[in-house]
Every structure is written in structure tokens, then in C-alpha cells.
Design an enzyme around this catalytic site. Structure first.
Site, PDB file in Angstrom:
ATOM      1  N   GLU A  80      38.428  37.826  23.107  1.00 48.84           N
ATOM      2  CA  GLU A  80      38.847  37.226  21.831  1.00 48.84           C
ATOM      3  C   GLU A  80      39.240  38.327  20.866  1.00 48.84           C
ATOM      4  O   GLU A  80      38.517  39.304  20.683  1.00 48.84           O
ATOM      5  CB  GLU A  80      37.705  36.363  21.273  1.00 48.84           C
ATOM      6  N   GLU A 109      61.199   9.440  25.699  1.00 51.90           N
ATOM      7  CA  GLU A 109      60.261  10.423  26.246  1.00 51.90           C
ATOM      8  C   GLU A 109      60.873  11.122  27.456  1.00 51.90           C
ATOM      9  O   GLU A 109      61.359  10.478  28.375  1.00 51.90           O
ATOM     10  CB  GLU A 109      58.935   9.735  26.623  1.00 51.90           C
ATOM     11  N   HIS A 153      15.876   3.778  15.858  1.00 52.86           N
ATOM     12  CA  HIS A 153      14.957   4.716  16.496  1.00 52.86           C
ATOM     13  C   HIS A 153      14.683   4.259  17.925  1.00 52.86           C
ATOM     14  O   HIS A 153      14.501   3.066  18.143  1.00 52.86           O
ATOM     15  CB  HIS A 153      13.633   4.749  15.724  1.00 52.86           C
ATOM     16  N   ILE A 159      45.676  31.148  23.775  1.00 51.88           N
ATOM     17  CA  ILE A 159      45.691  31.792  22.447  1.00 51.88           C
ATOM     18  C   ILE A 159      46.351  30.903  21.392  1.00 51.88           C
ATOM     19  O   ILE A 159      46.751  31.366  20.340  1.00 51.88           O
ATOM     20  CB  ILE A 159      46.387  33.176  22.503  1.00 51.88           C
ATOM     21  N   GLY A 213      41.419  34.383  24.619  1.00 53.48           N
ATOM     22  CA  GLY A 213      41.332  33.457  23.483  1.00 53.48           C
ATOM     23  C   GLY A 213      40.028  32.666  23.502  1.00 53.48           C
ATOM     24  O   GLY A 213      39.808  31.857  24.407  1.00 53.48           O
ATOM     25  N   VAL A 233      44.069  41.624  25.196  1.00 53.25           N
ATOM     26  CA  VAL A 233      44.595  41.885  26.531  1.00 53.25           C
ATOM     27  C   VAL A 233      45.999  42.445  26.355  1.00 53.25           C
ATOM     28  O   VAL A 233      46.824  41.834  25.672  1.00 53.25           O
ATOM     29  CB  VAL A 233      44.624  40.580  27.359  1.00 53.25           C
TER      30      VAL A 233
HETATM   31  P1  FAD Z   1      52.423  15.557  22.352  1.00 47.37           P
HETATM   32  O1  FAD Z   1      51.200  14.889  22.858  1.00 47.37           O
HETATM   33  O2  FAD Z   1      52.678  16.948  22.717  1.00 47.37           O
HETATM   34  O3  FAD Z   1      53.641  14.621  22.765  1.00 47.37           O
HETATM   35  C1  FAD Z   1      54.951  14.976  22.534  1.00 47.37           C
HETATM   36  C2  FAD Z   1      55.824  14.328  23.606  1.00 47.37           C
HETATM   37  O4  FAD Z   1      57.178  14.459  23.208  1.00 47.37           O
HETATM   38  C3  FAD Z   1      55.717  14.998  24.961  1.00 47.37           C
HETATM   39  O5  FAD Z   1      55.369  14.056  25.937  1.00 47.37           O
HETATM   40  C4  FAD Z   1      57.109  15.585  25.213  1.00 47.37           C
HETATM   41  O6  FAD Z   1      57.500  15.493  26.574  1.00 47.37           O
HETATM   42  C5  FAD Z   1      57.973  14.680  24.351  1.00 47.37           C
HETATM   43  N1  FAD Z   1      59.217  15.310  23.897  1.00 47.37           N
HETATM   44  C6  FAD Z   1      59.356  16.517  23.279  1.00 47.37           C
HETATM   45  N2  FAD Z   1      60.653  16.727  22.952  1.00 47.37           N
HETATM   46  C7  FAD Z   1      61.322  15.622  23.349  1.00 47.37           C
HETATM   47  C8  FAD Z   1      62.698  15.241  23.294  1.00 47.37           C
HETATM   48  N3  FAD Z   1      63.602  16.010  22.724  1.00 47.37           N
HETATM   49  N4  FAD Z   1      63.026  14.035  23.829  1.00 47.37           N
HETATM   50  C9  FAD Z   1      62.090  13.225  24.397  1.00 47.37           C
HETATM   51  N5  FAD Z   1      60.806  13.538  24.479  1.00 47.37           N
HETATM   52  C10 FAD Z   1      60.424  14.722  23.959  1.00 47.37           C
HETATM   53  N6  FAD Z   1      43.303  16.947  20.932  1.00 47.37           N
HETATM   54  C11 FAD Z   1      42.249  16.186  20.595  1.00 47.37           C
HETATM   55  O7  FAD Z   1      42.266  15.554  19.529  1.00 47.37           O
HETATM   56  N7  FAD Z   1      41.161  16.073  21.409  1.00 47.37           N
HETATM   57  C12 FAD Z   1      41.083  16.739  22.581  1.00 47.37           C
HETATM   58  O8  FAD Z   1      40.090  16.624  23.291  1.00 47.37           O
HETATM   59  C13 FAD Z   1      42.168  17.555  22.960  1.00 47.37           C
HETATM   60  N8  FAD Z   1      42.141  18.228  24.120  1.00 47.37           N
HETATM   61  C14 FAD Z   1      43.212  18.994  24.484  1.00 47.37           C
HETATM   62  C15 FAD Z   1      43.147  19.703  25.671  1.00 47.37           C
HETATM   63  C16 FAD Z   1      44.199  20.496  26.070  1.00 47.37           C
HETATM   64  C17 FAD Z   1      44.108  21.265  27.363  1.00 47.37           C
HETATM   65  C18 FAD Z   1      45.368  20.559  25.259  1.00 47.37           C
HETATM   66  C19 FAD Z   1      46.543  21.393  25.696  1.00 47.37           C
HETATM   67  C20 FAD Z   1      45.445  19.868  24.071  1.00 47.37           C
HETATM   68  C21 FAD Z   1      44.362  19.082  23.663  1.00 47.37           C
HETATM   69  N9  FAD Z   1      44.367  18.382  22.460  1.00 47.37           N
HETATM   70  C22 FAD Z   1      43.287  17.631  22.096  1.00 47.37           C
HETATM   71  C23 FAD Z   1      45.518  18.430  21.549  1.00 47.37           C
HETATM   72  C24 FAD Z   1      46.387  17.152  21.724  1.00 47.37           C
HETATM   73  O9  FAD Z   1      46.797  17.050  23.060  1.00 47.37           O
HETATM   74  C25 FAD Z   1      47.573  17.210  20.793  1.00 47.37           C
HETATM   75  O10 FAD Z   1      47.154  17.444  19.469  1.00 47.37           O
HETATM   76  C26 FAD Z   1      48.346  15.882  20.831  1.00 47.37           C
HETATM   77  O11 FAD Z   1      48.770  15.588  22.130  1.00 47.37           O
HETATM   78  C27 FAD Z   1      49.535  15.928  19.884  1.00 47.37           C
HETATM   79  O12 FAD Z   1      50.224  14.723  19.945  1.00 47.37           O
HETATM   80  P2  FAD Z   1      51.789  14.642  19.631  1.00 47.37           P
HETATM   81  O13 FAD Z   1      52.153  13.208  19.829  1.00 47.37           O
HETATM   82  O14 FAD Z   1      52.082  15.283  18.348  1.00 47.37           O
HETATM   83  O15 FAD Z   1      52.498  15.528  20.732  1.00 47.37           O
HETATM   84  P1  NAI Z   2      42.857  27.935  19.323  1.00 49.17           P
HETATM   85  O1  NAI Z   2      43.668  28.171  18.133  1.00 49.17           O
HETATM   86  O2  NAI Z   2      41.739  26.966  19.286  1.00 49.17           O
HETATM   87  O3  NAI Z   2      42.207  29.306  19.823  1.00 49.17           O
HETATM   88  C1  NAI Z   2      42.974  30.430  20.134  1.00 49.17           C
HETATM   89  C2  NAI Z   2      42.077  31.646  20.090  1.00 49.17           C
HETATM   90  O4  NAI Z   2      42.782  32.741  20.635  1.00 49.17           O
HETATM   91  C3  NAI Z   2      41.654  32.028  18.674  1.00 49.17           C
HETATM   92  O5  NAI Z   2      40.273  32.251  18.662  1.00 49.17           O
HETATM   93  C4  NAI Z   2      42.461  33.298  18.401  1.00 49.17           C
HETATM   94  O6  NAI Z   2      41.807  34.181  17.528  1.00 49.17           O
HETATM   95  C5  NAI Z   2      42.582  33.884  19.792  1.00 49.17           C
HETATM   96  N1  NAI Z   2      43.708  34.774  20.022  1.00 49.17           N
HETATM   97  C6  NAI Z   2      44.962  34.664  19.518  1.00 49.17           C
HETATM   98  N2  NAI Z   2      45.742  35.674  20.000  1.00 49.17           N
HETATM   99  C7  NAI Z   2      44.956  36.412  20.817  1.00 49.17           C
HETATM  100  C8  NAI Z   2      45.176  37.550  21.635  1.00 49.17           C
HETATM  101  N3  NAI Z   2      46.383  38.126  21.711  1.00 49.17           N
HETATM  102  N4  NAI Z   2      44.148  38.041  22.347  1.00 49.17           N
HETATM  103  C9  NAI Z   2      42.915  37.450  22.300  1.00 49.17           C
HETATM  104  N5  NAI Z   2      42.654  36.362  21.542  1.00 49.17           N
HETATM  105  C10 NAI Z   2      43.664  35.835  20.837  1.00 49.17           C
HETATM  106  O7  NAI Z   2      43.915  27.556  20.471  1.00 49.17           O
HETATM  107  P2  NAI Z   2      43.719  26.943  21.899  1.00 49.17           P
HETATM  108  O8  NAI Z   2      42.316  27.086  22.358  1.00 49.17           O
HETATM  109  O9  NAI Z   2      44.818  27.501  22.721  1.00 49.17           O
HETATM  110  O10 NAI Z   2      44.011  25.405  21.631  1.00 49.17           O
HETATM  111  C11 NAI Z   2      45.294  24.981  21.128  1.00 49.17           C
HETATM  112  C12 NAI Z   2      45.188  23.740  20.331  1.00 49.17           C
HETATM  113  O11 NAI Z   2      44.838  22.635  21.140  1.00 49.17           O
HETATM  114  C13 NAI Z   2      44.169  23.848  19.233  1.00 49.17           C
HETATM  115  O12 NAI Z   2      44.846  23.831  18.015  1.00 49.17           O
HETATM  116  C14 NAI Z   2      43.288  22.665  19.365  1.00 49.17           C
HETATM  117  O13 NAI Z   2      43.259  21.950  18.170  1.00 49.17           O
HETATM  118  C15 NAI Z   2      43.911  21.812  20.453  1.00 49.17           C
HETATM  119  N6  NAI Z   2      42.841  21.411  21.369  1.00 49.17           N
HETATM  120  C16 NAI Z   2      41.874  20.576  20.911  1.00 49.17           C
HETATM  121  C17 NAI Z   2      40.799  20.229  21.705  1.00 49.17           C
HETATM  122  C18 NAI Z   2      39.739  19.357  21.154  1.00 49.17           C
HETATM  123  O14 NAI Z   2      39.951  18.760  20.115  1.00 49.17           O
HETATM  124  N7  NAI Z   2      38.594  19.243  21.812  1.00 49.17           N
HETATM  125  C19 NAI Z   2      40.679  20.722  23.071  1.00 49.17           C
HETATM  126  C20 NAI Z   2      41.730  21.634  23.431  1.00 49.17           C
HETATM  127  C21 NAI Z   2      42.768  21.932  22.604  1.00 49.17           C
END
Ligand code: FAD
Ligand code: NAI
Length: 467
Positions: free
Chosen positions: A205, A34, A446, A273, A182, A239
Site C-alpha cells: 500500500e 448495454e 435481545h 489501486i 493497493g 510496486v
Molecule cells: P457499472 O456497473 O460499471 O455499469 C455500467 C455499464 O455500462 C456496464 O455494463 C458497461 O458495459 C455499460 N456501458 C459502458 N459504456 C457503454 C456504452 N457506450 N454503450 C452501452 N453500454 C455501455 N459496490 C458496492 O456498493 N458494493 C460492493 O460490494 C461492491 N463490490 C465490488 C467488487 C468489485 C470487484 C468491483 C470491481 C466493484 C464493486 N463495487 C461494489 C462497485 C460497483 O460495482 C459499482 O459502484 C457499480 O457497479 C457502479 O454502477 P454503474 O451503474 O455506475 O456502472
Molecule cells: P480503493 O480506492 O478502495 O483502494 C485503492 C488503494 O490503492 C488505496 O488504498 C490507495 O492508496 C492504494 N494505491 C493507489 N495507488 C497505489 C500504488 N501505485 N501502489 C500501492 N498502492 C496504491 O480502490 P479499489 O480497492 O481498487 O476499489 C475500487 C472501487 O470499487 C472503490 O471505489 C470501491 O468503492 C469499489 N468497491 C466497493 C466494494 C464494497 O463496497 N464492498 C468492494 C469492492 C470495490
């Protein structure tokens, strides 16, 4: 001399760390590489966990001002200490990332800090932050490198005034006006955080609806609800530029299909986005691992086009969700160990942690129509649920879609209080191939919010009893 392992996992996020732990449980000698100083990936460090910490704290703050007095709880003069809220968020992240360290030790997984690069199938070079490198050898390599923020052409993210989700999780002051680019999951969750703390929030959006891919009826209700809460939506808009002035930002917004634009003044822009797969510096091209034009690593049963190299989580196809990455991590480890490993992509729940929450699993009405599958619908509103009524939390409904012929549940879509916890019931029912009748005949305690699911299931057969 290279260090040798049965399996090397590149990336310590939900995909990677779960894969490493499961493989170790199955008797393999495993290393997890990592780059970040802490384990847990995007999810624990800058994603699921910090966002949910802020969503929970701000929801309580909002309730203190809105619901508490109606329940006879007079929490007068409730204030926000933003620094303390951020401290709690950071402490939660620190505790949970250390928890993964503990799990690695407990299961005998070797954590190797540094950037992993494939030199050849079965050979990974790891370069630490001090520049020193070592080579690991393994029979199997799993790529779990996750995803990164997708940028907007011509708009530079500085993580202070023009932020991605990472900057939006660490703002030092509540913006007066936040423009969110977005209307997806991140924009609406983090937009909710800052709106509850007092920001005006405008969501721009591109499409004509928010949350693309969600069942359209849920999406419409969700937008109406957020609008009532104060969100301003500019749908069908894009935007095109953000101009940085001394004390403000000027955002140029144009209709997506062309026409006269407008300038919106604000102090913070959140670019949300979407996310893109992260494969930089992995050496994929050197070993011949194929990637799609959008940068994803295609796989078949988790294996890439190169034998012994696998990919899981955000870096490969499917929804970018932590639990999907986790499922793939487990299943990949099991398959590498020669046992059965399986992910049911038809039953991956998805939750948006706003208030009310949105939770879905399975097919939407639009998908069923497109596939030409005849279905029946059962729906029940939280306004008719006793528990929701005493909690004064009645917004939303549960909708169940069942096969018209077999009654098998094909999709469950909910908007309402605590539906993120309730979706587990629907996922289990679907995994077991339940019919709507099975759910309707299952005794539900319930008074609970889950009774809404039972009533919706009764509704599939047009025999709702409590409305
Ligand atoms: P990641 O969690 O991205 O982990 C990949 C890791 O690999 C990173 O730590 C990176 O540093 C490491 N890495 C990359 N390349 C290398 C390399 N060459 N060598 C060593 N290490 C490396 N999903 C949900 O299900 N529920 C949520 O509520 C949710 N909320 C989110 C909120 C936000 C703001 C964001 C941005 C995402 C959210 N997600 C949520 C999405 C979720 O975080 C991802 O789907 C998930 O983390 C993916 O897991 P992963 O293991 O594939 O990758
Ligand atoms: P998203 O794919 O959910 O939403 C992006 C939005 O931006 C879409 O509605 C799209 O139509 C719009 N968009 C794209 N290009 C645009 C532009 N140029 N101008 C205006 N609108 C535009 O992606 P988001 O919110 O960035 O999340 C990324 C990923 O992280 C998602 O795939 C989601 O699964 C994961 N995530 C999951 C969470 C959860 O499970 N609660 C919480 C946060 C993230």
C-alpha cells in the site's frame, strides 16, 4: 427511421437499470443500451455479486476449520472444490443478470444490445456486436457507463498471473503467494478470499495506512485484525515493476518516499489501486459534454453541461458504490419526470465484506475535527454483546459520533460480525435526523448484535449499562 423514446439510458449497471425501471414506472417509454451480453454492469457481472459469492463460501470454509469445532460441530476433513465454488459464483451471476432482464420485461423497458454513442443531444447511435447500427431518438439521455480498472504504469494486466479484480474472481488454482497492490476495498476483500483458501497474501500500500478515508480508529483495528489472520502489509510502499519468470513473478517494491527496494517472489499479482470512469467511445467530445481532468462527468442535479444529457453512478462524482449509483438512477428518473428526486450524499453507507465486516455511514472523527465540529463519542465492543459471545464472534466494536450540542448522530462506524446488515439501522436513524438519545431509547431485540448499537448510543451520554 430512428426509434423514438422518452428516455435512453446508456449502460445497464445498477445506475442504468434502476434509472430505466423507475422512469418506466413513471410512465416514460424507456430504452436501456448495454454493450455487455448481460445486464447488471460491473456490480452483477464482475463486482459486488461474484465477490460476495466467493467471500461467503470461503468464510464458511474457514469457519468449518476454526469455529465449528469450538461449537461442537465436528466437520472433519472439510475440503474445497474450487471448480464447484466458481460454478456456484457463475450460476449466481447468471441468475441475477437474468433477473434484470425479467424486471425490464415486467416494467416495459426496451433492452437494446450494443455500444451507445451520442451523435447529438437526444440522438444515440447503437452499434451491435455484428456491426449493424441503428439510431435512437429521445428527449432525455442518461449516461450510466460506469467505471473500469485503473492500471499501474509499466505493468500489463494479463488476467491470469497479473490480474485485476476480474481475473482474481476467476483464478483456476489457489496461488501460493498473492501480492496485492493497493490496500483498499478490492485488495482486502479478494485478498481475504484467497488467503482463506490457503494463499500467503502480501499487501503493498502506497500510504501509511490501509483503507484511506475510513475512520482512522476503525482502519487501525481492521489492519490489526487482518494481520492476525495472516495478511502481510507493506505500507508506505510502491510496486515499480513486475518481472514475469517461467514459474514465478518477481515484484519490485520500493518505499514510497524513496530508499532501498526489495524483490518479492509470488505467483499472482492483483492490481487493485482504484477504478476510473469509463467514457470511451461515448462521443462526449462530439456533443460537447465536459469531463474533468480525471475523466469524470460533472453534473448538477444529474444534468451535464448539455441540456437533456444526464450522468449517474461511477462515471460521475461521489463514491463508486452500487447503491449510490442506484439512488442516483432513481432520483434522476424522478427529476426527468418532473417529480421530486433527491440523494442524501451525507448518508451513503459503505461496507467491506471481510470477516469481521467493516460498515460506516456519515462523518469520521477526522472529518469532524477538520470541520471544527464539536462531537461526543459512544463506543461498545462486541466482546460485551451476549449474541456475539455465544456465536464466538466477538472481534470489533461500534462507534457513534454525535453533535456535542444537539446530540444529532453525525457518523456511525463499526467493525464486527454482520455489521454490513446492521448499518441500515444507522442510515435510517440519520435520515430521520435521530439523536443518539433516540437510538438509546429505541427497544432493540435481545439477544441480537444490534444491541451493540444501542449500548454505543448510551455511551454518547456516558451511561453504558452492559459493560
Ligand atoms: P457499472 O456497473 O460499471 O455499469 C455500467 C455499464 O455500462 C456496464 O455494463 C458497461 O458495459 C455499460 N456501458 C459502458 N459504456 C457503454 C456504452 N457506450 N454503450 C452501452 N453500454 C455501455 N459496490 C458496492 O456498493 N458494493 C460492493 O460490494 C461492491 N463490490 C465490488 C467488487 C468489485 C470487484 C468491483 C470491481 C466493484 C464493486 N463495487 C461494489 C462497485 C460497483 O460495482 C459499482 O459502484 C457499480 O457497479 C457502479 O454502477 P454503474 O451503474 O455506475 O456502472
Ligand atoms: P480503493 O480506492 O478502495 O483502494 C485503492 C488503494 O490503492 C488505496 O488504498 C490507495 O492508496 C492504494 N494505491 C493507489 N495507488 C497505489 C500504488 N501505485 N501502489 C500501492 N498502492 C496504491 O480502490 P479499489 O480497492 O481498487 O476499489 C475500487 C472501487 O470499487 C472503490 O471505489 C470501491 O468503492 C469499489 N468497491 C466497493 C466494494 C464494497 O463496497 N464492498 C468492494 C469492492 C470495490
Amino acid at each position: 427511421m430512428p426509434d423514438t423514446f422518452d428516455l435512453v439510458v446508456i449502460g445497464g449497471g445498477p445506475g442504468g437499470y434502476n434509472c430505466a425501471i423507475r422512469a418506466a414506472q413513471l410512465g416514460m417509454n424507456v430504452a436501456c443500451v448495454e454493450t455487455r451480453a448481460t445486464l447488471g454492469g460491473t456490480c452483477l457481472n464482475v463486482g459486488c455479486i461474484p465477490s460476495k459469492a466467493l467471500l461467503h463460501a470461503t468464510e464458511i470454509y474457514q469457519s468449518a476449520n476454526t469455529i465449528f469445532p469450538k461449537l461442537g460441530v465436528m466437520a472433519e476433513d472439510v475440503k474445497v472444490d474450487l471448480a464447484a465454488m466458481m460454478k456456484h459464483k457463475d450460476a449466481s451471476v447468471e441468475g441475477l443478470t437474468k433477473g434484470i432482464e425479467f424486471l425490464f420485461k415486467k416494467n416495459g423497458v426496451t433492452h437494446i444490445s450494443g455500444h451507445g454513442k451520442l451523435l447529438a443531444p437526444g440522438r444515440v447511435e447503437v452499434t451491435a456486436t455484428d456491426g449493424l447500427s441503428r439510431v435512437l431518438e429521445a428527449d432525455h439521455v442518461v449516461i450510466a457507463s460506469g467505471s473500469e480498472v485503473m492500471g499501474l504504469a509499466g505493468i500489463e494486466i494479463d488476467e491470469e498471473r497479473i490480474v485485476s479484480s476480474t481475473g482474481a474472481l476467476a483464478l483456476k488454482k489457489v496461488p501460493d503467494h498473492m501480492v496485492v497492490v493497493g490496500g483498499g476495498v478490492i485488495g482486502l476483500e479478494l485478498g481475504s478470499v484467497w488467503r482463506r483458501l490457503g494463499s500467503k497474501v502480501t499487501v503493498v500500500e502506497f500510504l501509511d495506512a490501509i483503507t484511506p478515508g475510513l475512520d482512522a480508529e476503525i482502519s487501525k483495528q481492521f489492519q490489526r485484525t487482518l494481520k492476525k489472520q495472516g495478511f502481510v502489509f507493506k505500507l508506505g510502499s510502491k510496486v515499480t515493476a513486475v518481472e514475469k519468470k517461467k514459474n514465478a513473478l518477481s515484484v519490485s517494491v520500493e518505499p514510497a518516499k524513496g530508499g532501498a527496494g526489495q524483490e518479492i517472489a509470488c505467483d499472482v499479482v492483483l492490481v487493485a489501486i482504484g477504478r476510473k470512469p469509463f467514457t470511451q467511445g461515448l462521443g462526449l467530445e462530439d456533443v460537447g459534454v465536459v469531463v474533468t481532468p480525471r475523466g469524470f462527468i460533472p453534473t448538477e442535479e444529474f444534468q451535464t453541461n448539455i441540456e437533456g444529457i444526464y450522468a449517474i453512478g461511477d462515471v460521475t462524482h461521489g463514491p463508486m458504490l452500487a447503491h449510490k449509483a442506484e439512488d442516483e438512477g432513481m432520483a434522476a428518473a424522478e427529476m426527468i419526470a418532473g417529480t421530486a428526486g433527491h440523494v442524501n450524499y451525507d448518508v451513503i453507507p459503505s461496507v467491506i465484506y471481510t470477516h469481521p465486516e467493516v460498515a460506516t455511514v456519515g462523518k469520521t472523527e477526522e472529518e469532524l475535527k477538520e470541520a471544527g465540529i464539536a462531537y461526543k463519542v459512544g463506543k461498545f465492543p462486541f466482546t460485551a454483546n451476549a449474541r456475539a459471545r455465544v456465536n464466538l464472534d466477538t472481534e470489533g466494536f461500534v462507534k457513534i459520533l454525535a453533535d456535542a450540542e444537539t446530540d444529532r448522530v453525525l457518523g456511525v462506524h463499526m467493525i464486527g460480525p454482520e455489521v454490513g446488515n446492521m448499518i441500515g439501522e444507522a442510515a435510517i436513524a440519520m435520515e430521520f435526523g435521530a439523536s443518539a438519545e433516540d437510538i438509546a431509547r429505541t427497544c432493540h431485540a435481545h439477544p441480537t448484535l444490534t444491541e451493540t448499537i444501542r449500548q454505543a448510543a448510551l455511551g454518547v451520554d456516558d451511561r453504558i449499562m452492559q459493560m
